[in-house]
Write a protein that holds these residues in place. Structure first.
Motif, short mmCIF file in Angstrom:
data_model
loop_
_atom_site.label_atom_id
_atom_site.label_comp_id
_atom_site.label_asym_id
_atom_site.label_seq_id
_atom_site.Cartn_x
_atom_site.Cartn_y
_atom_site.Cartn_z
N ALA A 106 0.90 -1.15 0.00
CA ALA A 106 0.00 0.00 0.00
C ALA A 106 0.93 1.20 0.00
CB ALA A 106 -0.88 0.01 1.24
N ILE A 107 0.57 2.24 -0.70
CA ILE A 107 1.40 3.46 -0.66
C ILE A 107 0.77 4.39 0.38
CG2 ILE A 107 2.33 5.40 -1.96
CD1 ILE A 107 3.42 2.89 -3.09
N HIS A 108 1.35 4.37 1.57
CA HIS A 108 0.78 5.10 2.70
C HIS A 108 1.77 5.01 3.85
CE1 HIS A 108 -2.79 6.79 4.65
NE2 HIS A 108 -2.58 6.04 5.70
N SER A 109 1.64 5.86 4.86
CA SER A 109 2.48 5.72 6.05
C SER A 109 1.78 4.79 7.03
CB SER A 109 2.71 7.10 6.69
OG SER A 109 1.48 7.70 7.03
N SER A 110 2.44 4.48 8.15
CA SER A 110 1.83 3.51 9.06
C SER A 110 1.49 4.07 10.43
CB SER A 110 2.73 2.29 9.24
OG SER A 110 2.15 1.37 10.14
N ALA A 136 -2.62 5.15 -1.91
CA ALA A 136 -2.71 5.89 -3.16
C ALA A 136 -2.88 4.88 -4.29
CB ALA A 136 -1.43 6.68 -3.37
N LEU A 137 -3.22 5.39 -5.45
CA LEU A 137 -3.16 4.57 -6.66
C LEU A 137 -1.69 4.29 -6.97
CD1 LEU A 137 -4.52 3.47 -9.30
CD2 LEU A 137 -4.10 5.74 -10.27
N PHE A 138 -1.35 3.06 -7.29
CA PHE A 138 0.01 2.78 -7.76
C PHE A 138 -0.05 1.70 -8.82
CE2 PHE A 138 0.77 -1.08 -5.10
CZ PHE A 138 -0.22 -0.91 -4.14
N TYR A 139 0.93 1.75 -9.72
CA TYR A 139 0.84 0.92 -10.91
C TYR A 139 0.97 -0.57 -10.59
CZ TYR A 139 0.93 -0.38 -15.76
OH TYR A 139 0.61 -0.95 -16.96
N ASP A 140 1.64 -0.92 -9.48
CA ASP A 140 1.78 -2.34 -9.12
C ASP A 140 0.44 -3.01 -8.82
OD1 ASP A 140 4.45 -2.06 -9.47
OD2 ASP A 140 5.02 -2.43 -7.40
N ILE A 156 -12.02 5.49 -1.26
CA ILE A 156 -12.37 6.49 -2.29
C ILE A 156 -12.42 7.92 -1.73
CG2 ILE A 156 -13.72 4.82 -3.65
CD1 ILE A 156 -16.27 6.41 -2.59
N GLY A 157 -12.03 8.09 -0.45
CA GLY A 157 -12.28 9.36 0.25
C GLY A 157 -11.41 10.53 -0.13
N SER A 158 -10.27 10.28 -0.80
CA SER A 158 -9.26 11.30 -1.13
C SER A 158 -8.65 11.89 0.16
CB SER A 158 -9.85 12.39 -2.02
OG SER A 158 -8.79 13.11 -2.62
N VAL A 159 -7.86 12.92 0.00
CA VAL A 159 -7.08 13.59 1.04
C VAL A 159 -6.03 12.66 1.67
CG1 VAL A 159 -7.06 14.98 3.16
CG2 VAL A 159 -8.98 15.17 1.56
N PHE A 160 -6.44 11.52 2.25
CA PHE A 160 -5.48 10.60 2.88
C PHE A 160 -5.24 9.34 2.02
CE2 PHE A 160 -7.69 12.89 6.29
CZ PHE A 160 -6.61 13.53 6.86
N THR A 161 -6.08 9.13 1.02
CA THR A 161 -6.02 7.92 0.18
C THR A 161 -6.39 8.31 -1.25
OG1 THR A 161 -8.38 7.40 0.37
CG2 THR A 161 -6.93 6.54 2.11
N MET A 162 -6.56 7.31 -2.09
CA MET A 162 -7.13 7.54 -3.42
C MET A 162 -8.47 8.26 -3.30
SD MET A 162 -6.84 3.88 -5.39
CE MET A 162 -7.75 2.83 -4.24
#
Ligand code: NI
Ligand code: MN
Length: 220
Positions: A106-110, A136-140, A156-162
């Motif tokens: 996942a592209i995100h912090s923990s 986030a969206l990522f090509y993998d 789908i919420g944006s700001v913190f994620t896709m």
């Protein structure tokens, strides 16, 4: 398999004698469909250490002797509370009583020192679920196409994620049979219209979107 949406990114997936609880953020979420004491999962899967994901994990796991699946840094942390854990990390696949759990990126912090966020590919019964956590969206994500995912749970919420546009692209990459959106409308910053997401996905892609309100469930 019964999929129950508890609000935010919390889901309860029940099949046979197994119940898997994902990212149980209930206390502190006014929209949560259940209280921690109402749940007795056999397993809890935690994508990362932010409080809106690890949530009530410790309390629920202690009370029910649930096994907590998460990345090493989080299992180290919660095992100090005397909780049963199954540690793993990105790329690892673990056989379980109900099927298997594979840790994916996942592209995100923990929120935990040294740790990273993850997502999960879960085989349970005849179904394969992808739980994206926060990302986030990522090509993998394109690699997930080969996994033949039945059901994808995507933020789908944006700001913190896709947000919605990127989540539609994620659906295109993953190509699951069905998607349930999550991580929106819990608080004002992540307000989104899930039916807009559904319309965009179903217009161009061969994937069905099921929108659930907290407390609603679907037999899959
Ligand atoms: Ni997060
Ligand atoms: Mn979050």
């Amino acid at each position: 398999m019964l999929i129950e949406y508890l609000g935010h990114s919390a889901f309860l997936v029940t099949h046979d004698k197994y119940s898997l609880l994902f990212d149980p953020f209930l206390s502190g979420n006014s929209l949560a469909a259940k209280k921690p004491e109402e749940l007795n999962p056999t397993h809890i899967l935690v994508s990362h250490g932010h409080s809106d994901h690890i949530g009530d994990t410790v309390e629920i796991a202690k009370k029910n002797n649930s096994i907590v699946y998460s990345t090493f840094e989080i299992t180290e942390m919660v095992s100090k509370e005397g909780i049963k854990v199954q540690s793993g990390n990105i790329g690892g696949k673990i056989s379980t009583e109900f099927g298997s759990v594979k840790y994916f990126r996942a592209i995100h912090s923990s929120g935990v020192p040294g740790g990273i966020a993850c997502s999960f590919i879960v085989e349970i019964g005849d179904n394969k679920i992808f739980f994206a956590g926060d990302t986030a969206l990522f090509y993998d994500m394109k690699l997930l196409e080969a996994e033949k995912i039945d059901l994808a749970l995507l933020p789908i919420g944006s700001v913190f994620t896709m947000g919605i546009d990127d989540a539609v692209k994620a659906v295109e990459f993953i190509s699951p049979k069905t998607v349930i959106p999550m991580h929106y409308n819990t608080f004002p910053a992540i307000k989104q219209d899930p039916y807009e997401f559904k319309k965009m996905v179903e217009k161009d892609l061969n994937t069905k979107v099921i929108v659930l309100d907290p407390g609603q469930s679907v037999n899959y």
